[in-house]
Design an enzyme around this catalytic site. Structure first.
Site, mmCIF file in Angstrom:
data_model
loop_
_atom_site.group_PDB
_atom_site.id
_atom_site.type_symbol
_atom_site.label_atom_id
_atom_site.label_comp_id
_atom_site.label_asym_id
_atom_site.label_seq_id
_atom_site.Cartn_x
_atom_site.Cartn_y
_atom_site.Cartn_z
ATOM 1 N N GLY B 469 0.812 -1.092 -0.292
ATOM 2 C CA GLY B 469 -0.099 -0.228 0.111
ATOM 3 C C GLY B 469 0.845 1.221 -0.185
ATOM 4 C CB THR B 605 3.548 7.245 -3.130
ATOM 5 O OG1 THR B 605 4.303 7.736 -3.476
ATOM 6 C CG2 THR B 605 2.150 7.627 -4.036
ATOM 7 C CD GLN B 609 4.367 4.833 2.534
ATOM 8 O OE1 GLN B 609 2.539 4.368 3.053
ATOM 9 N NE2 GLN B 609 5.043 4.108 3.475
ATOM 10 C CD GLU B 676 9.312 1.413 10.296
ATOM 11 O OE1 GLU B 676 9.333 0.789 11.118
ATOM 12 O OE2 GLU B 676 9.829 1.089 8.890
#
Lengths: 331, 709
Positions: B469, B605, B609, B676
């Site tokens: 994803g 993207t 994220q 992250e």
């Protein structure tokens, strides 16, 4: 999940007869709670009697100026109904505060009244539960009981009713029309749901086989100032930690009538009748509202993890009363 | 170069996903498929005395039942991170022990899912119960072993440089505070699931979402005593993982083992409720931070100790102190990690493992220090910047942390902040502004990719990597398009299959830094093969020669650069909260994130994220928590109704800006990961804003109404 049969009802009378022939049959309309419960092995009906196509989908004015809402009106249609939005805005707001658009599109008025607690212990068959299996015990009483009852609980059950709509209906003095083998009867909304007592397996005072056919709202001019305040763990799509449906009628500088119902605090939508009685004739100010809130919660018995709900309920009542006394709107 | 890198390209897999044609693990349709349903324990500690398997076998449609008494033999994998790794060292159904509530104790196989489920639910099981411990306050903590497994020693537990005690004793300002975070569930949208299809006894195809196709393949090969190439793992789409889908869990091993016995394709889907115990979570943490500083805010000493919990059958020590030596220069630094064992399922990696809860403690403490000193928290952070990793050494290859802070402050309007708590209001709501830093290591592994140029003027990129994803399909296509001189639309990408070249791990935010250089090298190799400068020339030569394709494989791996440099991403979050204090209602109303992640490959993207990370961070800040019944040990939070993640209404517009520069010491593309860092610092930014709004310092997450009231 046990095998079950499924059939569409062709008339109210016939489906009631079917239900009375088989005590393990269950009515289904939107199915938004029942299907979940079946998947969790909480309900194992022998047959599902689908009432969703019966002609019980309208909302009509009653002769005295109230509203008669058929049991199969969807939550979405009820919340968006122009008369409801104008005359009973707290009902519309309560419905829209619950679930999601998709669920409200499916869910019906009658089904909303019949939804069961979301107590995590009830919902998981790994736990004992007096509501699911009478006599097995209630691990929530000494367990993680943050979302559980602070009013009207028993030593058998501390679950709460999850409905938002019902809290508004309790405040609005609605009546539930039900039909059974013996014919039709009316149940005052406050008597429709039960406290757990020694029989927490029974959520309502419906007799076996009885079907909800309509909910009737009496005319109530001051309901236009009604407020629904829901406090929860996220801004949408969460059950109430505490909710309040309130409406205040003013006569000059005094409160002539007040209605307060609480959600998320008891096994049924909780009408704060003593607080309502106290408010009659009082001046609407912060001190009055504080006293009313204190009265409403004076019998509260919090558990290990939910003491905050007592204070939160008081605060929610004060806020809802204050907003309603200013004419209503968003609290 | 035709300058595709750095632009915004919509995800190539988007249409397939929204139209339902993307095939996830459990959606692979095979003839003769049968269904497995897990039997899970209703006690949390003890032994199974008896499972009435005969009754289960008599249940309609049931074909087999597996328990500890007939678990097929599997081999113990080497667990070396290179060839194999499993999440829970105890193999499924290894013996009659139950170590945690909801543990898998059997598998029913039937002709339909419903019949398997019904038989599993009805199973009559006798237990011998033993006392349960699920309450961290009653646990016994000991010095923690390494993070996870003997071969995964990225961050050892305890560390000291300088002398904390002496330095702190003489410091003009000291501060000590303890912070708590609750158990969090990874909660991917796609549940854990797989279909195992054996061809005889010596070859198997496993359709399973995985973050690491190659190691998943190697692990199943070792478990079943097969050569690696006899196992095929197919994972074209992964519906979210957040760390919990990198290796086989017990249910996967059990499914593949049962399918071999039955010689039928077998599907096992872990129900949302079963996921709570059996597919990982982030441990609760208790962390104490002690800071000592000069009056100008310069840190003199810093101690950060963390206590986390693991299951009785695996060591996983949530590495909360990993982030501490990276952030602020401190001559006297002491770190400690302790671990306790509870009767709960095995914890695992969850988006920024250790780093995210560690950052909550560190960045809350820094905010407290700023208030103590009367310093702007942005300024305090600038005064304590470090240029090297204080634990493992190595100067930061690139670091634009100061630019993150200044850009974020400017976008947010931080200079307009009224300093005092409770000093900003909007109507009857208090308004608070908070900020916190973000950082995350730049990890990179080895990867390979194959590129084919075809006569229809398309390029075809194949690699075993996967897209959970994050945008990997699009990243691979853009990298190939850039290096071949083609429009992105002419690049086809096939990923997530172990028959393709090893594309590496989608974990630790490393897929882009790992895979993009390999794709770049493969593109250069295929052009060399074609003796062409770009794809158009190669296509022309295909036409002329009548040749079917040009094909080349490229690889890329880290070299010695890690001995000189430390690679680290940076960022800063600024947020506004409003608090209706009287009714304990909190809303986040503004969010600005500024990030330095090296070169940004796909602006769209990458920003997505970061936004996803911020949203997950807001979840941990405000609502996410799993609890266990103290008496029985069973989770009382076990699905998406009881485990709250943010709804749209909880999330404001999130402004994301990138200020980095290409990190060319790290890899030839200059990219670091975005997966992250977005969650890093989110929870403390919220808590710091709540303090500014209300004057109330909330040191335990999540910040629920109970704590605001």
């Amino acid at each position: 999940m046990k095998n079950f049969t499924y059939g569409r009802a062709s008339s109210v009378e016939e489906v009631i007869e079917q239900a009375n022939r088989d005590r393990n049959a269950m009515y289904i309309a939107g199915g938004t709670n029942l299907v979940d419960r079946m998947k969790a092995f909480l309900d194992e009906p022998s047959q599902l009697l689908d009432i969703s196509r019966l002609e019980m989908q309208s909302i009509e004015r009653t002769q005295d100026g109230g509203l008669r809402i058929d049991a199969l009106v969807t939550n979405t249609d009820l919340a968006n109904n122009a008369n409801v939005r104008r005359d009973y805005p707290l009902l519309s707001r309560a419905i829209l505060a619950g679930a999601s658009q998709q669920i409200r599109n499916m869910a019906t008025v009658g089904g909303n009244l019949m939804q069961r607690t979301r107590c995590a212990y009830y919902y998981d068959t790994a736990f004992a539960c007096n509501k699911r299996q009478p006599g097995t015990g209630c691990p929530a009483i000494n367990g993680i009981n943050r979302i559980h009852a602070i009013l009207g609980a028993s030593d058998r059950c501390v679950a709460v009713n999850p409905s938002d709509m019902s809290v508004a209906l309790a405040a609005l003095d609605a009546t539930v029309e039900v039909q059974g083998e013996q014919g039709q009867r009316d149940i005052p909304f406050v008597d429709f749901h039960r406290l757990p007592g020694d029989t927490p397996e029974r959520d309502t005072n419906l007799e076996p086989g009885e079907l909800i056919t309509a909910v009737v709202l009496p005319p109530m001019a001051f309901a236009q100032s009604g407020v629904y305040l829901k406090l929860r763990d996220r801004a949408s799509y969460a059950f109430a930690l505490v909710s309040v449906a309130a409406a205040v009628e003013l006569s000059g500088d005094q409160i002539s009538t007040a209605r307060i119902a609480l959600g998320g605090v008891a096994h049924k939508p909780w009408r704060a009748s003593e607080a309502e009685a106290f408010l009659q004739g009082q001046t609407p100010n912060q001190s009055t509202f504080e006293q009313a809130a204190d009265i409403a919660l004076q019998e509260a018995q919090p558990l290990a993890y939910n003491a905050f709900k007592v204070d939160l309920s008081r605060r929610a009542i004060r806020r809802a009363l204050a907003v309603s006394s200013r004419g209503g709107g968003i609290a | 170069m035709n300058q595709i890198i750095g632009t915004s390209v919509s995800r190539k897999d988007g249409r397939a996903k929204v139209t339902g044609t993307a095939t996830y693990g459990a959606e692979h349709q095979l003839p003769d498929l049968v269904h497995g349903y897990l039997i899970t324990a209703k006690i949390a500690n003890g032994r199974i005395l008896n499972i009435d398997t005969q009754a289960i076998e008599r249940s309609p449609g049931v074909m087999a039942v597996f328990t500890h008494e007939n678990m097929p033999r599997v081999f113990t994998p080497t667990n070396d991170w290179a060839n194999s790794q499993i999440y829970e060292t105890r193999l499924p159904l290894a013996d009659d022990r139950v170590h945690y509530g909801g543990q898998i104790i059997g598998l029913v196989v039937a002709d339909t899912l419903e019949r398997a489920r019904d038989a599993a639910h009805s199973a009559a099981i006798e237990y011998q119960e033993e006392p349960v411990l699920v309450t961290a306050e009653n646990a016994t903590y000991e010095d923690s072993p390494p993070w996870f497994g003997e071969d995964f020693q990225f961050q050892e537990g305890t560390f000291e440089t300088g002398d904390f005690a002496v330095a702190a004793a003489d410091a003009p300002t000291t501060l000590e505070a303890t912070y708590n975070t609750e158990t969090e569930l990874n909660s991917p949208m796609e549940p854990h699931a797989l279909v195992a299809h054996w061809q005889g006894n010596d070859s198997v195809t496993v359709y399973e979402p995985t973050q690491w196709v190659r190691v998943s393949q190697g692990t199943y090969a070792e478990l079943f005593g097969l050569p690696t190439e006899r196992v095929r793992v197919v994972s074209p789409y992964v519906g979210g993982a957040f760390g919990a889908k990198a290796f086989p869990w017990p249910h996967g091993i059990l499914c593949v083992a049962a399918a071999r016995e039955l010689q039928r394709p077998l599907k096992v889907v872990v129900s949302r409720r079963q996921m709570t115990a059996n597919t990982g979570h982030r441990s609760q943490t208790e962390q104490t931070v002690r800071l000592a500083a000069n009056t100008d805010g310069q840190l003199i000493a810093l101690e950060h100790t963390a206590r986390t919990c693991t299951s009785p059958v695996e060591v996983f020590s949530e590495p909360c102190t990993a982030v501490t030596p990276v952030m602020y220069a401190t001559p006297n630094l002491r770190l400690g990690q302790e671990l306790a064992v509870l009767n709960v399922g095995t914890p695992t990696f969850m988006r920024a493992p250790g780093e995210a809860p560690g950052m909550f403690a560190l960045e809350s403490a820094m905010d407290e220090l700023a208030w103590e000193l009367g310093l702007d928290p942005v300024e305090l952070r600038l005064r304590n910047e470090t240029q090297e990793h204080q634990r493992r050494g190595g100067v930061f290859s690139t670091k634009n942390f100061a630019a993150c802070l200044s850009t974020g402050a400017e976008q947010f309007g931080w200079s307009q902040r009224q300093m005092q708590p409770r000093s900003q209001q909007q109507g009857d709501r208090l308004v608070g502004w908070g900020m916190a830093a973000a950082t995350f290591p730049g990890y990179r592994g080895a990867a390979m990719a194959k590129v084919r140029l075809l006569p229809d003027e398309t390029a075809h990129v194949l690699t075993s990597a996967n897209d959970m994803g994050t945008g990997a399909y699009t990243m691979v296509a853009m990298t190939a398009a850039e290096n071949l001189g083609l429009p992105v639309e002419q690049v086809r990408v096939e990923i997530g299959d172990s028959i393709m070249p090893d594309g590496g791990l989608a974990g630790g935010s490393q897929m882009t830094a790992t895979l993009a250089p390999a794709v770049m090298n493969a593109c250069q190799a295929v052009l060399e093969t074609a003796n062409a400068e770009n794809a158009q020339q190669a296509f022309a030569s295909l036409q002329e020669s009548g040749r079917a394709a040009y094909e080349a494989t490229g690889s890329a791996a880290p070299g010695e650069e890690g001995t000189e440099f430390t690679f680290q991403s940076w960022g800063a979050h600024f947020c506004e909260v409003t608090v209706d204090e009287d009714i304990a209602r909190l809303q986040i109303t503004r969010w600005v994130s500024v990030m330095d992640i090296g070169r940004v490959l796909n602006a769209k993207t990458a920003a997505s994220q970061i936004r996803g990370g911020v949203i997950m961070g807001i979840g941990s800040a405000l609502m996410e928590e799993c609890h266990f019944d103290p008496a029985s040990g069973h989770p009382v939070v076990y699905d998406l109704a009881t485990y709250h993640v943010p709804a749209h209404a909880d999330i404001p517009r999130i402004e994301v800006t990138f200020v980095g520069e290409p990190d060319l010491n790290f890899n030839p593309m200059g990219v670091r990961g975005a997966g992250e860092i977005g969650i890093m610092g989110v929870a403390p930014a919220v808590a710091n804003a709540v303090y500014h709004a209300t004057g109330k310092r909330i040191r335990s997450l999540p910040i629920i109404p109970d704590k605001i009231i």
